[in-house]
Enzyme design. Sequence first.
Site, PDB file in Angstrom:
ATOM      1  N   LYS A  22       0.842  -1.211   0.000  1.00  0.00           N
ATOM      2  CA  LYS A  22       0.000   0.000   0.000  1.00  0.00           C
ATOM      3  C   LYS A  22       0.872   1.255   0.000  1.00  0.00           C
ATOM      4  O   LYS A  22       0.661   2.183  -0.772  1.00  0.00           O
ATOM      5  CB  LYS A  22      -0.904   0.036   1.223  1.00  0.00           C
ATOM      6  CG  LYS A  22      -1.589   1.398   1.434  1.00  0.00           C
ATOM      7  CD  LYS A  22      -2.438   1.439   2.677  1.00  0.00           C
ATOM      8  CE  LYS A  22      -1.702   1.719   3.930  1.00  0.00           C
ATOM      9  NZ  LYS A  22      -1.387   3.133   4.179  1.00  0.00           N
ATOM     10  N   ASN A  23       1.883   1.284   0.863  1.00  0.00           N
ATOM     11  CA  ASN A  23       2.672   2.507   1.035  1.00  0.00           C
ATOM     12  C   ASN A  23       3.682   2.731  -0.082  1.00  0.00           C
ATOM     13  O   ASN A  23       4.461   3.675  -0.045  1.00  0.00           O
ATOM     14  CB  ASN A  23       3.343   2.487   2.412  1.00  0.00           C
ATOM     15  CG  ASN A  23       2.297   2.591   3.502  1.00  0.00           C
ATOM     16  OD1 ASN A  23       1.141   2.937   3.230  1.00  0.00           O
ATOM     17  ND2 ASN A  23       2.676   2.276   4.723  1.00  0.00           N
ATOM     18  N   CYS A 116      -5.386  12.050  11.701  1.00  0.00           N
ATOM     19  CA  CYS A 116      -6.157  10.804  11.648  1.00  0.00           C
ATOM     20  C   CYS A 116      -6.106  10.146  13.004  1.00  0.00           C
ATOM     21  O   CYS A 116      -5.595  10.709  13.957  1.00  0.00           O
ATOM     22  CB  CYS A 116      -5.624   9.892  10.552  1.00  0.00           C
ATOM     23  SG  CYS A 116      -4.150   9.019  11.049  1.00  0.00           S
ATOM     24  N   ARG A 121      -0.393  14.608  12.921  1.00  0.00           N
ATOM     25  CA  ARG A 121       0.294  14.467  11.620  1.00  0.00           C
ATOM     26  C   ARG A 121       0.458  15.812  10.922  1.00  0.00           C
ATOM     27  O   ARG A 121      -0.125  16.030   9.848  1.00  0.00           O
ATOM     28  CB  ARG A 121      -0.392  13.440  10.772  1.00  0.00           C
ATOM     29  CG  ARG A 121      -0.506  12.100  11.525  1.00  0.00           C
ATOM     30  CD  ARG A 121      -1.083  11.003  10.734  1.00  0.00           C
ATOM     31  NE  ARG A 121      -0.127  10.423   9.827  1.00  0.00           N
ATOM     32  CZ  ARG A 121      -0.374   9.328   9.123  1.00  0.00           C
ATOM     33  NH1 ARG A 121      -1.546   8.732   9.264  1.00  0.00           N
ATOM     34  NH2 ARG A 121       0.492   8.802   8.307  1.00  0.00           N
ATOM     35  N   ASP A 307       4.121   0.503  12.048  1.00  0.00           N
ATOM     36  CA  ASP A 307       2.946  -0.129  11.444  1.00  0.00           C
ATOM     37  C   ASP A 307       2.789  -1.591  11.852  1.00  0.00           C
ATOM     38  O   ASP A 307       1.830  -2.240  11.438  1.00  0.00           O
ATOM     39  CB  ASP A 307       3.020  -0.028   9.914  1.00  0.00           C
ATOM     40  CG  ASP A 307       2.956   1.413   9.442  1.00  0.00           C
ATOM     41  OD1 ASP A 307       3.274   1.662   8.267  1.00  0.00           O
ATOM     42  OD2 ASP A 307       2.623   2.289  10.256  1.00  0.00           O
ATOM     43  N   ARG A 399      -8.596  -0.425   4.183  1.00  0.00           N
ATOM     44  CA  ARG A 399      -7.711   0.589   3.619  1.00  0.00           C
ATOM     45  C   ARG A 399      -6.336   0.006   3.273  1.00  0.00           C
ATOM     46  O   ARG A 399      -5.624   0.532   2.435  1.00  0.00           O
ATOM     47  CB  ARG A 399      -7.510   1.751   4.606  1.00  0.00           C
ATOM     48  CG  ARG A 399      -8.721   2.655   4.818  1.00  0.00           C
ATOM     49  CD  ARG A 399      -8.327   3.898   5.602  1.00  0.00           C
ATOM     50  NE  ARG A 399      -7.016   4.356   5.169  1.00  0.00           N
ATOM     51  CZ  ARG A 399      -5.980   4.561   6.010  1.00  0.00           C
ATOM     52  NH1 ARG A 399      -6.125   4.357   7.299  1.00  0.00           N
ATOM     53  NH2 ARG A 399      -4.818   4.961   5.534  1.00  0.00           N
TER      54      ARG A 399
HETATM   55  C1  EPZ Z   1       4.039   6.862   6.267  1.00  0.00           C
HETATM   56  O1  EPZ Z   1       3.234   7.914   6.790  1.00  0.00           O
HETATM   57  C2  EPZ Z   1       3.127   5.644   6.152  1.00  0.00           C
HETATM   58  N1  EPZ Z   1       2.018   5.963   5.277  1.00  0.00           N
HETATM   59  C3  EPZ Z   1       2.593   5.278   7.533  1.00  0.00           C
HETATM   60  O2  EPZ Z   1       1.839   4.070   7.404  1.00  0.00           O
HETATM   61  C4  EPZ Z   1       3.763   4.987   8.452  1.00  0.00           C
HETATM   62  O3  EPZ Z   1       3.285   4.752   9.746  1.00  0.00           O
HETATM   63  C5  EPZ Z   1       4.703   6.202   8.492  1.00  0.00           C
HETATM   64  O4  EPZ Z   1       5.129   6.551   7.154  1.00  0.00           O
HETATM   65  C6  EPZ Z   1       5.957   5.927   9.306  1.00  0.00           C
HETATM   66  O5  EPZ Z   1       6.613   4.807   8.843  1.00  0.00           O
HETATM   67  C7  EPZ Z   1       2.216   5.906   3.934  1.00  0.00           C
HETATM   68  O6  EPZ Z   1       3.287   5.653   3.429  1.00  0.00           O
HETATM   69  C8  EPZ Z   1       1.031   6.185   3.076  1.00  0.00           C
HETATM   70  P1  EPZ Z   1       5.972  10.335   8.353  1.00  0.00           P
HETATM   71  P2  EPZ Z   1       3.742   9.433   6.778  1.00  0.00           P
HETATM   72  O7  EPZ Z   1       5.860  11.585   7.561  1.00  0.00           O
HETATM   73  O8  EPZ Z   1       4.507   9.686   5.543  1.00  0.00           O
HETATM   74  C9  EPZ Z   1       5.897  13.596  11.859  1.00  0.00           C
HETATM   75  C10 EPZ Z   1       0.005   2.615   7.668  1.00  0.00           C
HETATM   76  O9  EPZ Z   1      -0.474   2.059   8.672  1.00  0.00           O
HETATM   77  N2  EPZ Z   1       5.892  14.624  10.794  1.00  0.00           N
HETATM   78  O10 EPZ Z   1       7.211   9.534   8.245  1.00  0.00           O
HETATM   79  O11 EPZ Z   1       2.586  10.303   7.078  1.00  0.00           O
HETATM   80  C11 EPZ Z   1       4.563  12.831  11.896  1.00  0.00           C
HETATM   81  O12 EPZ Z   1       3.574  13.521  12.583  1.00  0.00           O
HETATM   82  C12 EPZ Z   1       0.439   4.083   7.726  1.00  0.00           C
HETATM   83  O13 EPZ Z   1       0.182   2.041   6.598  1.00  0.00           O
HETATM   84  C13 EPZ Z   1       5.972  15.958  11.170  1.00  0.00           C
HETATM   85  O14 EPZ Z   1       6.050  16.298  12.336  1.00  0.00           O
HETATM   86  O15 EPZ Z   1       4.727   9.396   8.046  1.00  0.00           O
HETATM   87  C14 EPZ Z   1       4.954  11.548  12.569  1.00  0.00           C
HETATM   88  O16 EPZ Z   1       4.949  11.708  13.942  1.00  0.00           O
HETATM   89  C15 EPZ Z   1       0.089   4.746   9.014  1.00  0.00           C
HETATM   90  N3  EPZ Z   1       5.927  16.895  10.185  1.00  0.00           N
HETATM   91  C16 EPZ Z   1       6.358  11.327  12.044  1.00  0.00           C
HETATM   92  O17 EPZ Z   1       6.843  12.585  11.566  1.00  0.00           O
HETATM   93  C17 EPZ Z   1       5.833  16.570   8.855  1.00  0.00           C
HETATM   94  O18 EPZ Z   1       5.794  17.456   8.001  1.00  0.00           O
HETATM   95  C18 EPZ Z   1       6.430  10.288  10.917  1.00  0.00           C
HETATM   96  O19 EPZ Z   1       5.645  10.713   9.876  1.00  0.00           O
HETATM   97  C19 EPZ Z   1       5.767  15.205   8.508  1.00  0.00           C
HETATM   98  C20 EPZ Z   1       5.794  14.238   9.496  1.00  0.00           C
END
Ligand code: EPZ
Length: 422
Positions: A22-23, A116, A121, A307, A399
């Site tokens: 998915k990701n 979410c 996020r 995850d 999802r």
């Molecule tokens: C990706 O989300 C995945 N989703 C998530 O999988 C996964 O949990 C996550 O990476 C971490 O591995 C997809 O790829 C579609 P991040 P993403 O930006 O890109 C903070 C699932 O279950 N952050 O690496 O949204 C954020 O709040 C899903 O399949 C900021 O603070 O994750 C979080 O605490 C859930 N500011 C951390 O970084 C920003 O601008 C990691 O977020 C961006 C992120």
Amino acid sequence: MNKFIVTGGNRLDGEITVQGAKNSVLPILVATLLVNGESVIHNCPCLSDVDATIRILEYLGCMVTREGHTITVDSSTINRYDVPDNLMREMRSSIVFLGGIMGRMGKAVLSTPGGCEIGLRPIDLHLSSMEQFGANITTENGCLVCSSDGKGLQGTRIILSFPSVGATENIILSAVLAKGTTIISNAAREPEINDLADFLNKCGARIYGAGESTITIEGVSALKPCEHSIIPDRIVVATYMIATMMTGGKICIKDIVPSHIGPIIQPLRDAGCIISVSGRNVMAAAPNHLKRIRMIRTMPHPGFPTDVQAQMMALTTIADGTSVFVENIFESRYKHVGELLRFGSKISVEGRMAVVEGVKSLNGAKVKATDLRGGSAMILAGLCAEGKTEITEIHHIDRGYDEPEKVLSILGADIKRVNKDE
Ligand code: EPZ
């Protein structure tokens, strides 16, 4: 609305292959916007998030066709650069359309995706990166209005304060057609980043170092169409392995990328599971009694994936001894704990830490899926609980899992998808 009915007690056993990631498919479908022509993507899972991504591509004017697990996107007909609120809110990862649309059109209007179930996020890293490419970003009526004022995006050096997956993807999508070279430091190293880079490099991009902390992208003037196959979903592999271990079973998962699941193998071995890898197959056999896992800290890849936190927690609820979890990535990713307690498990949560005292057995319960991975943990607990379990809100599970009831039934599980009123 559907629900799952799970009758516990069956020992899972067998051989499966798993769906595409998915990701990976989500950012790659977005990346087709940068290609002038028809991109053909194979091994795409059938998921509601994929449907939502296709709805946005079609809204932007792309022609999308789907045959089984193959999706063809012709983005030569793109005629818009805005994404309405209702489409953006369908899934969190719609934020990567920012880089896809800016990279192709030089301007974009999107509503902020919002938070979410697992956390606020924020998107500060996405926006500050985009500004470093020379884009101008204003907010009008809750919408982000981004423009490079006709100059196009300029290659730049970006140091991420956190190796965000989404921000790294947005930078790559913005950089491939930008003028000059972009260097990302402290980039995300998740395998899905490699898959995105592999797809774009096949289309003629120049991305070097994907999977490492420093990624260099030399902008090119155009990308040509290609065919690509999505990598297997490492989180789904982990989920079905853990399900089998919890029921005392044995499993062989074929055609995976073993290095992608490296971070979950040691914790499973600590729990007493026998794990072996041969070529692109992984085999796992459960011990007579699962042992506690001293400490699980979720970290960016190649650390333990957030995850898989909920699924591994479900396993430790029936292990001998006390296991400790520290959730370092998302601030509220323990919503499944309240539901796991209904099975008779013993879990206490203090901020980002959770302590699980293993119990001899779980009892079937009426529970709900609180989010995607929390929902999968409900299925796992139900598979080894005594009696029946009823899981509602399963749209969360759909999802990210392509017909999990069919895959688990192949392994001998007693799980049915039924209409909510039945
Ligand atoms: C990706 O989300 C995945 N989703 C998530 O999988 C996964 O949990 C996550 O990476 C971490 O591995 C997809 O790829 C579609 P991040 P993403 O930006 O890109 C903070 C699932 O279950 N952050 O690496 O949204 C954020 O709040 C899903 O399949 C900021 O603070 O994750 C979080 O605490 C859930 N500011 C951390 O970084 C920003 O601008 C990691 O977020 C961006 C992120």
